[in-house]
Design a protein around this motif. Structure first.
Motif, short mmCIF file in Angstrom:
data_model
loop_
_atom_site.label_atom_id
_atom_site.label_comp_id
_atom_site.label_asym_id
_atom_site.label_seq_id
_atom_site.Cartn_x
_atom_site.Cartn_y
_atom_site.Cartn_z
N TRP A 266 0.83 -1.20 0.00
CA TRP A 266 0.00 0.00 0.00
C TRP A 266 0.86 1.25 0.00
N GLN A 267 0.44 2.27 -0.75
CA GLN A 267 1.01 3.59 -0.58
C GLN A 267 0.50 4.18 0.74
N ASP A 268 0.81 5.45 1.01
CA ASP A 268 0.45 6.06 2.28
C ASP A 268 -1.07 6.14 2.44
N MET A 269 -1.50 6.39 3.66
CA MET A 269 -2.93 6.41 3.98
C MET A 269 -3.68 7.48 3.19
N GLY A 270 -3.02 8.61 2.93
CA GLY A 270 -3.68 9.67 2.18
C GLY A 270 -4.03 9.27 0.76
N SER A 271 -3.33 8.28 0.22
CA SER A 271 -3.61 7.80 -1.14
C SER A 271 -4.62 6.66 -1.14
N ASN A 272 -5.10 6.28 0.05
CA ASN A 272 -6.04 5.16 0.18
C ASN A 272 -7.23 5.58 1.03
N PRO A 273 -8.14 6.38 0.44
CA PRO A 273 -9.23 6.97 1.22
C PRO A 273 -10.26 5.96 1.72
N TRP A 274 -10.21 4.72 1.22
CA TRP A 274 -11.14 3.70 1.73
C TRP A 274 -11.00 3.52 3.23
N LEU A 275 -9.77 3.52 3.74
CA LEU A 275 -9.57 3.29 5.17
C LEU A 275 -10.15 4.43 6.00
N THR A 276 -9.81 5.66 5.63
CA THR A 276 -10.31 6.79 6.43
C THR A 276 -11.82 6.90 6.33
N ALA A 277 -12.40 6.58 5.18
CA ALA A 277 -13.86 6.63 5.04
C ALA A 277 -14.53 5.63 5.96
N PHE A 278 -14.01 4.41 6.02
CA PHE A 278 -14.62 3.38 6.87
C PHE A 278 -14.46 3.71 8.35
N ARG A 279 -13.27 4.13 8.73
CA ARG A 279 -13.04 4.40 10.14
C ARG A 279 -13.81 5.64 10.60
N ARG A 280 -13.92 6.64 9.73
CA ARG A 280 -14.70 7.83 10.08
C ARG A 280 -16.17 7.45 10.28
N ALA A 281 -16.66 6.54 9.46
CA ALA A 281 -18.07 6.15 9.55
C ALA A 281 -18.39 5.49 10.88
N VAL A 282 -17.48 4.65 11.38
CA VAL A 282 -17.79 3.88 12.59
C VAL A 282 -17.20 4.51 13.84
N ALA A 283 -16.57 5.69 13.71
CA ALA A 283 -15.97 6.32 14.89
C ALA A 283 -17.04 6.69 15.92
N VAL A 284 -18.14 7.26 15.46
CA VAL A 284 -19.27 7.64 16.33
C VAL A 284 -18.76 8.42 17.55
N GLY A 285 -18.08 9.52 17.28
CA GLY A 285 -17.62 10.39 18.36
C GLY A 285 -16.31 9.98 19.00
N ARG A 286 -15.77 8.84 18.61
CA ARG A 286 -14.50 8.38 19.20
C ARG A 286 -13.32 8.85 18.37
N ASP A 287 -12.18 9.00 19.01
CA ASP A 287 -10.93 9.34 18.32
C ASP A 287 -10.18 8.03 18.09
N LEU A 288 -10.40 7.43 16.94
CA LEU A 288 -9.80 6.13 16.66
C LEU A 288 -8.37 6.31 16.16
N PRO A 289 -7.40 5.64 16.78
CA PRO A 289 -6.01 5.75 16.30
C PRO A 289 -5.87 5.10 14.94
N MET A 290 -5.07 5.72 14.08
CA MET A 290 -4.81 5.17 12.76
C MET A 290 -3.60 4.24 12.83
N PRO A 291 -3.51 3.29 11.89
CA PRO A 291 -2.32 2.43 11.86
C PRO A 291 -1.06 3.26 11.69
N PRO A 292 0.02 2.89 12.37
CA PRO A 292 1.24 3.71 12.30
C PRO A 292 1.84 3.70 10.89
N PRO A 293 2.28 4.85 10.38
CA PRO A 293 2.83 4.88 9.03
C PRO A 293 4.19 4.21 8.92
#
Length: 280
Positions: free
Chosen positions: A153-180
């Motif tokens: 995988w390239q960096d997270m910014g080039s793979n918006p699927w991950l941020t879209a999914f995690r943003r959807a299920v965060a529900v007010g939580r600050d979910l940590p992202m996988p370390p780059p």
């Protein structure tokens, strides 16, 4: 399980446990999800009929079987016994006889000296506890005129699927992202880090080719939602009923925004990394 480096103990527990179980249960969905990357990856590997190939982090064995069809022989190695069982069964069903599958930690496994003409990996080398040690072991196993070809995988910014999914299920939580910088799916997303790691491990300066393709999650929204919800693990199940309903609704909305004639797809991007052993 054979010898495991202490830095990979948690990874071994996950991949030879619930993580491996999930990917074995969803083998076809994963292969379909990244299917558009397969041909460019195999083209870069340029496997010839006389070659011996090592497939690192082979999972359910699709890339190992594809390599074996092009080579004299192919060996797939992975931490997951369940996925390796799937790989063996599929090789038998497909009549691919010149292939073997081994459970091992390539960071410490005896891979032989100058044994392989090609070392390949599709999304399987981003999780090493000590990547320099792991890649040094792979360099030793590669013939002097051989080639290692990795799909990562390239960096997270080039793979918006991950941020879209995690943003959807965060529900007010600050979910940590996988370390780059790993271990994790984006550990080799930074070209500078890739060059530093591989040259420290005994490879010459690697070449990186960027490839961008749609990532497929299912034929329709309900199927994609079941898959993605399972992929996200406990991020939904740990919520209370109201939060879970909110998260499921948000996940459904983003999936609906990405459904089209080819099913549910999201933009994604990978590197094809090609490296040869350094000459002394």
């Amino acid at each position: 399980m054979t010898e495991i480096d202490p830095s990979n103990a948690d990874a071994a527990t996950a991949w030879d446990g619930p993580t491996g179980e999930f990917w074995a249960d969803n083998a076809d969905l994963f292969d379909a999800g990244v299917a558009r990357y397969l041909q460019p990856f195999l083209d870069a590997a340029a496997i010839k009929p006389t070659m011996q190939v090592l497939d690192v982090g082979c999972g359910n064995g699709l890339t190992t079987r594809e390599a074996a069809r092009r080579a004299a022989g192919a060996t797939g190695v992975d931490l997951s016994a369940r996925m390796l069982d799937t790989a063996r069964r599929r090789a038998a069903v497909e009549g691919v006889a010149n292939v073997s599958f081994v459970q091992a930690d390539v960071q410490v496994a005896d891979l032989g000296e100058a044994r392989y003409d090609r070392i390949i990996s599709r999304n399987g080398v981003m999780f090493f506890g000590d990547p320099v040690a792991a890649f040094a072991n792979l360099a030793r196993a590669l013939k002097p005129d051989g080639r290692m070809v990795l799909l990562v995988w390239q960096d997270m910014g080039s793979n918006p699927w991950l941020t879209a999914f995690r943003r959807a299920v965060a529900v007010g939580r600050d979910l940590p992202m996988p370390p780059p910088d790993g271990p994790g799916p984006f550990a080799l997303g930074d070209p500078g880090r890739v060059r530093t790691l591989l040259t420290a491990a005994g490879f010459a300066e690697p070449q990186l080719q960027g490839v961008s393709e749609p990532m497929y999650y299912g034929p329709d929204v309900p199927a994609a939602q079941r898959y993605v919800a399972a992929l996200l693990g406990g991020l939904l199940t740990e919520l209370d009923d109201a939060g879970r309903a909110e998260g499921e609704a948000a996940l459904r909305r983003t999936l609906e925004e990405h459904v089209g004639p080819d099913g549910v797809t999201y933009p994604s991007a990978m590197w094809i990394i090609t490296a040869r052993r350094a000459t002394s």
